[in-house]
Every structure is written in structure tokens, then in C-alpha cells.
Design a protein around this motif. Structure first.
Motif, PDB file in Angstrom:
ATOM      1  N   VAL A 116       0.853  -1.195   0.000  1.00  0.00           N
ATOM      2  CA  VAL A 116       0.000   0.000   0.000  1.00  0.00           C
ATOM      3  C   VAL A 116       0.884   1.238   0.000  1.00  0.00           C
ATOM      4  O   VAL A 116       1.759   1.400   0.858  1.00  0.00           O
ATOM      5  CB  VAL A 116      -0.939   0.019   1.223  1.00  0.00           C
ATOM      6  CG1 VAL A 116      -1.680   1.342   1.308  1.00  0.00           C
ATOM      7  CG2 VAL A 116      -1.935  -1.136   1.138  1.00  0.00           C
ATOM      8  N   ILE A 117       0.651   2.117  -0.983  1.00  0.00           N
ATOM      9  CA  ILE A 117       1.389   3.381  -1.100  1.00  0.00           C
ATOM     10  C   ILE A 117       0.418   4.527  -0.854  1.00  0.00           C
ATOM     11  O   ILE A 117      -0.658   4.577  -1.457  1.00  0.00           O
ATOM     12  CB  ILE A 117       2.020   3.546  -2.488  1.00  0.00           C
ATOM     13  CG1 ILE A 117       2.952   2.374  -2.814  1.00  0.00           C
ATOM     14  CG2 ILE A 117       2.780   4.857  -2.582  1.00  0.00           C
ATOM     15  CD1 ILE A 117       3.474   2.394  -4.243  1.00  0.00           C
ATOM     16  N   THR A 118       0.772   5.448   0.018  1.00  0.00           N
ATOM     17  CA  THR A 118      -0.028   6.665   0.238  1.00  0.00           C
ATOM     18  C   THR A 118       0.894   7.877   0.201  1.00  0.00           C
ATOM     19  O   THR A 118       2.104   7.748   0.052  1.00  0.00           O
ATOM     20  CB  THR A 118      -0.763   6.643   1.594  1.00  0.00           C
ATOM     21  OG1 THR A 118       0.166   6.992   2.638  1.00  0.00           O
ATOM     22  CG2 THR A 118      -1.383   5.290   1.886  1.00  0.00           C
ATOM     23  N   GLY A 119       0.285   9.045   0.395  1.00  0.00           N
ATOM     24  CA  GLY A 119       1.069  10.272   0.500  1.00  0.00           C
ATOM     25  C   GLY A 119       1.753  10.434   1.835  1.00  0.00           C
ATOM     26  O   GLY A 119       2.462  11.418   2.055  1.00  0.00           O
ATOM     27  N   GLY A 120       1.557   9.468   2.731  1.00  0.00           N
ATOM     28  CA  GLY A 120       2.298   9.449   3.987  1.00  0.00           C
ATOM     29  C   GLY A 120       1.820  10.399   5.056  1.00  0.00           C
ATOM     30  O   GLY A 120       2.380  10.429   6.148  1.00  0.00           O
TER      31      GLY A 120
END
Length: 261
Positions: A116-120
Motif C-alpha cells: 500500500v502506497i499513500t502520501g504518507g
């Protein structure tokens, strides 16, 4: 043989009073002539310990910083497993229905075999990272330097912070097989339409985009259909570039199906 006026002083040398300076100068690949000739040479300026530090704010130096961000991002993410980028508002309150949906989506994506990749950041991004971490998956945060946000959320296991939005957006697309988009603001819309444009123009292929939350997204979808498509600004088939759902399992099934998983 030329006359005295054709004599030229070597590049970088001190020009004696009354002498004629160079009318043509090569600085690496850059040619300068006449009034655009600069005193000294590139390596002379590099090794000169005197002078101001304005050079660190010049465009050529910015290009080096941009290049370094691409190198760092590629290096950090090159060995990621298949991943899905999850977008949504940084202002989504913890404990809200939207936040809990983000947690469930993060978990379900990991269970389906995705990182899962998000803007953090906080809000919906934090929720998806939290779900991924709780499911013991790979939780990635790609942060951005902003005056009103600081640091990556505590559920990020691999984090990269960027200065430039366009470098960060490249990472979102390059290392993901699809997008799940939770309710969000201008930043979320920017990422959504960037992805839609890339798919529409064939810059990326087999790239599913799922909008989660029919009530939130229905107005936008209606506007696209009734204004953009009806006005001839897009094709009817462009509405097939994305899916809208309220169901976590369906969202994951859609991205899984379209990437051939």
C-alpha cells in the motif's frame, strides 16, 4: 593572419587593461558570445572559496536536486512488490467512517497481495497505512515538503519525502498497479485527474482507478457526464476509465481483476 583586433585573451585569464576579451566562450556544452561571455571558467568558480551562495538557488542546481529525488525514489521503491496507491484527504478525522474505510481498504489490499502506497500524511492516508501495517503488509508513504504539514505518519514502514510534486506523482504511478481514491480535496483531485489523463492518453495501461464513496463522488461523475462528455470535451468511453463503489471487497476485486491478479 589576423589583425591586432582579432587577438583573443585565453578563457579565464585576467584581461589586461586595453586588451580585447573573448567574443566566443564555451562553458561545457553552452556557447556564449559577445555581451553574454562570462569572466572565468566553470571549474575556476567551483574551486573559488570566495563569493556568495546564490548558486544553490539557480535552475541548474535545482535540476541536480530533481535528479537526486528521482534516484532516491527509484532506489527506495525498486524492490516493492505489486502495490496500489491509496489517496484521500489529510483532513479525514480519525475514527470517522471514512477513516475506518481507509483502514479496511489498506488491510484488504495487503490480504490480496499488494503493498500500500499513500502520501504518507494524516487522515485517509494514515488510515490506509495503518490498515496495511496491521495486516503485516508493506506500508509506504511518499511525503511532500509543505509549510503546513510535517513528517510521515507513524504507520509508514518505508518513507520517502519529496521537495517536488511532479517527482512524487511519478513514484505514485510508476510503482503502483492501480489507484483507490477516497474522498479528498484538491490534492486528491490532482492525483485522480493525473491518473485519468495518463490512462486516457495511453501513457499507462491496465491501470484501474476506483473511487470509493458513491455519495461523495456522484456529483463529480454527473458533471463529467452531463457537462464534459455532453459538451464534446471527452468521450463517453472515458467514463469507463474509473469505477465507483461503497464496498471495500468490490474495490479490491476491481483493482485485482484489472491487473490480472
Amino acid at each position: 593572419m589576423g589583425n591586432a583586433e582579432d587577438a583573443r585573451i585565453p578563457e579565464g585569464a585576467e584581461v589586461p587593461e586595453g586588451a580585447v576579451g573573448p567574443e566566443e566562450q564555451w562553458l561545457g556544452p553552452v556557447l556564449r558570445r559577445r555581451e553574454q561571455v562570462q569572466p572565468g571558467t566553470t571549474d575556476q568558480r567551483l574551486l573559488d572559496s570566495e563569493g556568495d551562495s546564490e548558486w544553490v538557488h539557480t535552475d541548474p542546481w535545482r535540476v541536480m536536486r530533481i535528479q537526486s529525488e528521482f534516484v532516491e525514489g527509484f532506489g527506495a521503491l525498486a524492490e516493492l512488490p505489486s502495490a496500489i496507491s491509496v489517496f484521500g484527504s489529510a483532513r479525514t478525522p480519525a475514527g470517522s467512517a471514512e477513516y475506518e474505510a481507509g483502514v479496511e481498504i489498506g488491510k484488504a489490499l495487503v490480504e490480496a497481495g499488494f503493498a500500500v502506497i499513500t502520501g504518507g500524511g494524516p487522515g485517509a492516508m494514515e488510515a490506509a497505512n495503518k490498515g496495511a501495517r496491521e495486516a503485516k503488509g508493506v506500508s509506504v508513504g511518499l511525503g511532500i515538503e509543505l509549510p503546513f504539514e510535517s513528517g510521515l505518519n507513524p504507520h509508514v514502514d518505508i518513507g520517502v519525502n519529496f521537495r517536488y510534486f511532479f517527482v512524487r506523482k511519478t513514484m505514485f504511478v510508476k510503482y503502483a498497479q492501480g489507484f483507490v481514491v477516497l474522498p479528498g480535496g484538491l490534492g486528491t483531485l490532482d492525483e485522480l485527474f493525473e491518473a485519468l489523463t495518463l490512462v486516457q492518453t495511453g501513457k499507462v495501461t491496465r491501470f484501474p482507478i476506483v473511487l470509493f464513496g458513491t455519495e461523495y463522488w456522484s456529483g463529480l461523475v454527473d458533471w463529467l457526464r452531463e457537462k464534459v462528455v455532453a459538451g464534446g470535451k471527452a468521450s463517453e468511453k472515458d467514463l469507463l476509465l474509473f469505477h465507483v463503489t461503497d464496498d471495500v471487497e468490490e474495490a479490491v476485486r476491481l483493482v485485482t481483476k484489472e491487473v490480472g491478479r
